[in-house]
Design an enzyme around this catalytic site. Structure first.
Site, PDB file in Angstrom:
ATOM      1  N   GLY A  32       0.818  -1.218   0.000  1.00 13.89           N
ATOM      2  CA  GLY A  32       0.000   0.000   0.000  1.00 13.89           C
ATOM      3  C   GLY A  32       0.846   1.261   0.000  1.00 13.89           C
ATOM      4  O   GLY A  32       1.740   1.460  -0.807  1.00 13.89           O
ATOM      5  N   GLY A  33       0.550   2.119   0.971  1.00 16.74           N
ATOM      6  CA  GLY A  33       1.296   3.383   1.072  1.00 16.74           C
ATOM      7  C   GLY A  33       2.785   3.174   1.291  1.00 16.74           C
ATOM      8  O   GLY A  33       3.592   4.043   0.966  1.00 16.74           O
TER       9      GLY A  33
ATOM     10  N   GLY B 110      16.828   9.692 -34.592  1.00 12.05           N
ATOM     11  CA  GLY B 110      16.327  10.244 -33.337  1.00 12.05           C
ATOM     12  C   GLY B 110      17.351  10.166 -32.222  1.00 12.05           C
ATOM     13  O   GLY B 110      17.403  11.041 -31.355  1.00 12.05           O
ATOM     14  N   ALA B 111      18.190   9.131 -32.257  1.00 12.08           N
ATOM     15  CA  ALA B 111      19.155   8.965 -31.168  1.00 12.08           C
ATOM     16  C   ALA B 111      20.146  10.122 -31.165  1.00 12.08           C
ATOM     17  O   ALA B 111      20.551  10.604 -30.104  1.00 12.08           O
ATOM     18  CB  ALA B 111      19.883   7.645 -31.323  1.00 12.08           C
TER      19      ALA B 111
HETATM   20  C1  HXC Z   1      -2.678  -3.379  10.679  1.00  8.39           C
HETATM   21  C2  HXC Z   1      -1.211  -5.021  10.063  1.00  8.39           C
HETATM   22  C3  HXC Z   1      -1.197  -4.546   8.745  1.00  8.39           C
HETATM   23  C4  HXC Z   1      -1.985  -3.402   8.437  1.00  8.39           C
HETATM   24  C5  HXC Z   1       0.096  -6.250   8.876  1.00  8.39           C
HETATM   25  N1  HXC Z   1      -0.409  -6.094  10.097  1.00  8.39           N
HETATM   26  N2  HXC Z   1      -0.367  -5.330   8.033  1.00  8.39           N
HETATM   27  N3  HXC Z   1      -1.953  -4.445  11.024  1.00  8.39           N
HETATM   28  N4  HXC Z   1      -2.703  -2.845   9.428  1.00  8.39           N
HETATM   29  N5  HXC Z   1      -1.997  -2.863   7.224  1.00  8.39           N
HETATM   30  C6  HXC Z   1      -0.141  -6.871  11.297  1.00  8.39           C
HETATM   31  C7  HXC Z   1      -0.731  -8.275  11.199  1.00  8.39           C
HETATM   32  O1  HXC Z   1      -2.076  -8.277  11.572  1.00  8.39           O
HETATM   33  C8  HXC Z   1       0.161  -9.003  12.200  1.00  8.39           C
HETATM   34  O2  HXC Z   1      -0.273  -8.736  13.486  1.00  8.39           O
HETATM   35  C9  HXC Z   1       1.490  -8.313  12.042  1.00  8.39           C
HETATM   36  O3  HXC Z   1       1.240  -7.055  11.422  1.00  8.39           O
HETATM   37  C10 HXC Z   1       2.443  -9.082  11.141  1.00  8.39           C
HETATM   38  O4  HXC Z   1       1.746  -9.357   9.916  1.00  8.39           O
HETATM   39  P1  HXC Z   1       1.721 -10.818   9.268  1.00  8.39           P
HETATM   40  O5  HXC Z   1       0.620 -10.838   8.296  1.00  8.39           O
HETATM   41  O6  HXC Z   1       1.705 -11.854  10.349  1.00  8.39           O
HETATM   42  O7  HXC Z   1       3.144 -10.858   8.568  1.00  8.39           O
HETATM   43  P2  HXC Z   1       3.522 -11.494   7.191  1.00  8.39           P
HETATM   44  O8  HXC Z   1       2.979 -12.874   7.092  1.00  8.39           O
HETATM   45  O9  HXC Z   1       5.002 -11.308   7.062  1.00  8.39           O
HETATM   46  O10 HXC Z   1       2.798 -10.619   6.081  1.00  8.39           O
HETATM   47  C11 HXC Z   1       3.091  -9.270   5.960  1.00  8.39           C
HETATM   48  C12 HXC Z   1       2.114  -8.643   4.932  1.00  8.39           C
HETATM   49  C13 HXC Z   1       0.653  -8.911   5.394  1.00  8.39           C
HETATM   50  C14 HXC Z   1       2.370  -9.240   3.558  1.00  8.39           C
HETATM   51  C15 HXC Z   1       2.452  -7.144   4.894  1.00  8.39           C
HETATM   52  O11 HXC Z   1       0.530  -8.577   6.768  1.00  8.39           O
HETATM   53  C16 HXC Z   1      -0.341  -8.134   4.592  1.00  8.39           C
HETATM   54  O12 HXC Z   1      -0.699  -8.538   3.475  1.00  8.39           O
HETATM   55  N6  HXC Z   1      -0.825  -7.034   5.150  1.00  8.39           N
HETATM   56  C17 HXC Z   1      -1.803  -6.175   4.492  1.00  8.39           C
HETATM   57  C18 HXC Z   1      -1.156  -5.482   3.357  1.00  8.39           C
HETATM   58  C19 HXC Z   1      -2.031  -4.525   2.591  1.00  8.39           C
HETATM   59  O13 HXC Z   1      -2.893  -4.942   1.825  1.00  8.39           O
HETATM   60  N7  HXC Z   1      -1.865  -3.256   2.854  1.00  8.39           N
HETATM   61  C20 HXC Z   1      -2.538  -2.232   2.141  1.00  8.39           C
HETATM   62  C21 HXC Z   1      -3.130  -1.277   3.140  1.00  8.39           C
HETATM   63  S1  HXC Z   1      -3.987  -0.035   2.258  1.00  8.39           S
HETATM   64  P3  HXC Z   1      -0.442  -9.904  14.575  1.00  8.39           P
HETATM   65  O14 HXC Z   1      -0.727  -9.184  15.835  1.00  8.39           O
HETATM   66  O15 HXC Z   1      -1.566 -10.754  14.097  1.00  8.39           O
HETATM   67  O16 HXC Z   1       0.872 -10.633  14.558  1.00  8.39           O
HETATM   68  C22 HXC Z   1      -2.912   1.230   2.085  1.00  8.39           C
HETATM   69  C23 HXC Z   1      -3.486   2.377   1.299  1.00  8.39           C
HETATM   70  C24 HXC Z   1      -2.550   3.498   1.145  1.00  8.39           C
HETATM   71  O17 HXC Z   1      -1.813   1.210   2.519  1.00  8.39           O
HETATM   72  C25 HXC Z   1      -2.950   4.451   0.059  1.00  8.39           C
HETATM   73  C26 HXC Z   1      -2.143   4.261  -1.199  1.00  8.39           C
HETATM   74  C27 HXC Z   1      -2.458   5.205  -2.316  1.00  8.39           C
END
Ligand code: HXC
Length: 514
Positions: A169-170, A404-405
């Site tokens: 994401g961000g 062009g190059a």
């Molecule tokens: C809150 C989060 C989180 C999130 C991870 N965690 N991402 N908590 N918000 N975005 C937490 C998990 O719940 C977990 O907590 C701990 O962090 C570790 O994550 P895991 O999943 O156990 O680790 P891993 O298996 O290594 O996977 C990491 C990951 C996955 C690939 C990053 O967590 C994931 O897919 N997260 C979501 C990613 C995503 O889609 N983000 C987009 C957000 S939207 P616990 O306590 O259970 O251990 C965004 C929009 C921005 O960012 C705007 C852009 C223009």
């Protein structure tokens, strides 16, 4: 007072523990350092001044009332690298997956504003799952605040992002707004959303590495400029990169004490370009021979291999180097190499790095795939960026500068200050075969011996155009130089241009083709 001091010490000690010993052990087991260990490894000893160490969120939904960690999952502050000031933030994956919160945003934006006001580079060490889901719209807004700082800082202070874990994401869009992205092989990943969400939304099964590993972004997408084998190497790379850069757009890049003879002549360059103009040679040899020994830091080294870009030093002064690479696709300009060159040219122009361009290019790559992909739009970026750049610009036509190059790659007509050519230069509108086909189709059809006639016409075309002298006659090339003398000529040319003042017409901003 004694108790209050003790309280403070305890809180500060807690902040050092991140998400707790188990999470830290897990971080280490993944082959990753903690955020604090990374900051220590990056900065000069005892130079770090932390800010916001005790900040915590104020969210109570989704069990967050029990998940408060001093610092809220990011370490922010200022320190020094090789004695020069930097702003740093490091996300802590052990705290809620390093997820980006309102508090994180306040902390990071604060140091970015101070950095911009003081003209100090910003380094982000990212290890984050993106917007903190529990904070909903607050964490989305938090990214909006960060993006606007990234954009305002763009071209004002260098911004470097080091991806040090799974970043989503961000945590990938903010780095995409910065100047350089360094990834760590096997432990860092970049994607807009992770494998689990992809599986849920599209049903696709993909692992972290295949989706967004260091190799994907360094060889396929071009999103990252560097891939390091491990975290410490990535941090060393950041220090090396900074050594070429000014602190901000108002300063000149720092000169190092010269250690290589400016007049060093390399006789082997006189024989480097093969007689057969279709034969390749390695342009890296030209670069390593001309610039200060060992000073070439290649950028985007694994992507768009038909072009080479990077930073180097000439008599101790940092410069930006652009070159075609005849070893790949004959050094042609295609969509990816156009993006690679244009981005780099704009970076150099923003940060006062003179641009030295070595040309050996048969032109833009023809073909349906390139046309459909928008080679016109992408190729125009090179033209735009060179025309716009006001830093000292020097080009050296090594061999082919066709069509062009010739004009797009730092030609004199596009505000290049000095143009040199080697005697091996070939400057023409198109290659001999194409030109003879266009000009003499009817004559060839009627010829008694079309093959012999074609050979005669091709040779006549080569004699006329496959040299630098017509361009030199017309003043388009300032000087035809002996290859061995290239280093000294460039050292002397840069000395002339060091005080160059260039400018563009006043405007809000131009409309660079994107
Ligand atoms: C809150 C989060 C989180 C999130 C991870 N965690 N991402 N908590 N918000 N975005 C937490 C998990 O719940 C977990 O907590 C701990 O962090 C570790 O994550 P895991 O999943 O156990 O680790 P891993 O298996 O290594 O996977 C990491 C990951 C996955 C690939 C990053 O967590 C994931 O897919 N997260 C979501 C990613 C995503 O889609 N983000 C987009 C957000 S939207 P616990 O306590 O259970 O251990 C965004 C929009 C921005 O960012 C705007 C852009 C223009």
């Amino acid at each position: 007072m004694k108790d209050k001091l003790e309280d403070l010490r305890q809180m500060r000690a807690m902040a050092k523990m991140g998400g707790g010993p188990e999470r830290v052990a897990d971080q280490h087991a993944r082959g990753k350092l903690t955020a604090r260990e990374r900051v220590d490894a990056l900065l000069d000893r005892d130079s770090f001044q932390e800010l916001g160490r005790l900040a915590t969120h104020n969210i109570s939904d989704f069990g967050m009332a029990n998940k408060k960690f001093p610092g809220d999952g990011v370490i922010t502050g200022f320190g020094k690298i090789d004695g020069r000031r930097v702003a740093v933030y490091a996300q802590d994956f052990t705290v809620l997956g390093g997820s980006f919160s309102e508090v994180q945003s306040h902390k990071v934006c604060k140091i970015m504003e101070l950095a911009m006001a003081s003209g100090v580079p910003v380094i982000g060490l990212l290890d984050s799952g993106g917007a903190r889901i529990q904070e909903g719209v607050r964490s989305l807004a938090a990214y909006g605040e960060l993006f606007v700082r990234n954009v305002m800082a763009s071209g004002v202070v260098p911004q470097i992002s080091v991806q040090m874990g799974p970043c989503a994401g961000g945590a990938v869009y903010s780095p995409a707004l910065t100047d350089f992205i360094v990834m760590v092989r096997n432990t860092s990943f970049m994607f807009i959303t992770g494998p689990d969400v992809i599986k849920a939304v599209t049903g696709e099964d993909v692992d972290l590495n295949t989706l967004g590993g260091a190799d994907v972004h360094n060889t396929e997408s071009g999103v990252a400029q560097f891939a390091a084998p491990d975290e410490l190497s990535a941090l060393r790379l950041v220090k090396e990169l900074l050594s070429y850069l000014p602190q901000n757009n108002m300063e000149d890049p720092p000169r190092v004490t010269p250690y290589d003879d400016p007049a060093r002549a390399d006789e082997s360059l006189d024989h480097l370009v093969p007689d057969d103009s279709s034969e390749p040679y390695d342009m890296r040899q030209v670069i390593s021979s001309v610039f200060d020994r060992g000073s070439f830091l290649e950028i985007h080294a694994h992507w768009a291999l038909n072009a080479l870009v990077g930073l180097a030093r000439l008599d101790g002064f940092p410069v930006g180097v652009v070159a075609n690479q005849p070893m790949f696709l004959a050094g042609v300009l295609d969509i990816q190499s156009s993006d690679k060159i244009a981005r780099f040219v704009r970076f150099c122009d923003a940060f006062n790095l003179p641009l030295l361009t070595f040309v050996d290019c048969p032109g833009y790559l023809p073909g349906i795939e390139q046309e459909y992909g928008g080679i016109i739009r992408h190729g125009a970026k090179i033209i735009y960026s060179y025309c716009e750049a006001t830093v000292p610009k020097i080009c050296i036509v090594v061999r082919k500068a066709i069509g062009g190059a010739y004009i797009a790659l730092s030609s004199k007509q596009m505000r290049t200050d000095l143009a040199y050519a080697w005697p091996t230069a070939e400057i023409a509108v198109m290659g001999p075969d194409g030109a003879v086909n266009v000009l003499y189709r009817q004559e060839l059809a009627k010829a008694a011996d079309p093959k012999a006639e074609r050979e005669r016409l091709v040779q006549a075309y080569r004699d006329k155009f496959h040299n630098p002298y017509t361009a030199a006659d017309m003043g388009q090339i300032d000087e035809v130089i002996e290859p061995r003398s290239t280093r000294l000529r460039l050292v002397m040319a840069l000395e002339i241009l060091r005080s160059k003042v260039g400018s563009n017409p006043a405007k809000k901003h131009g409309l660079m083709p994107v």
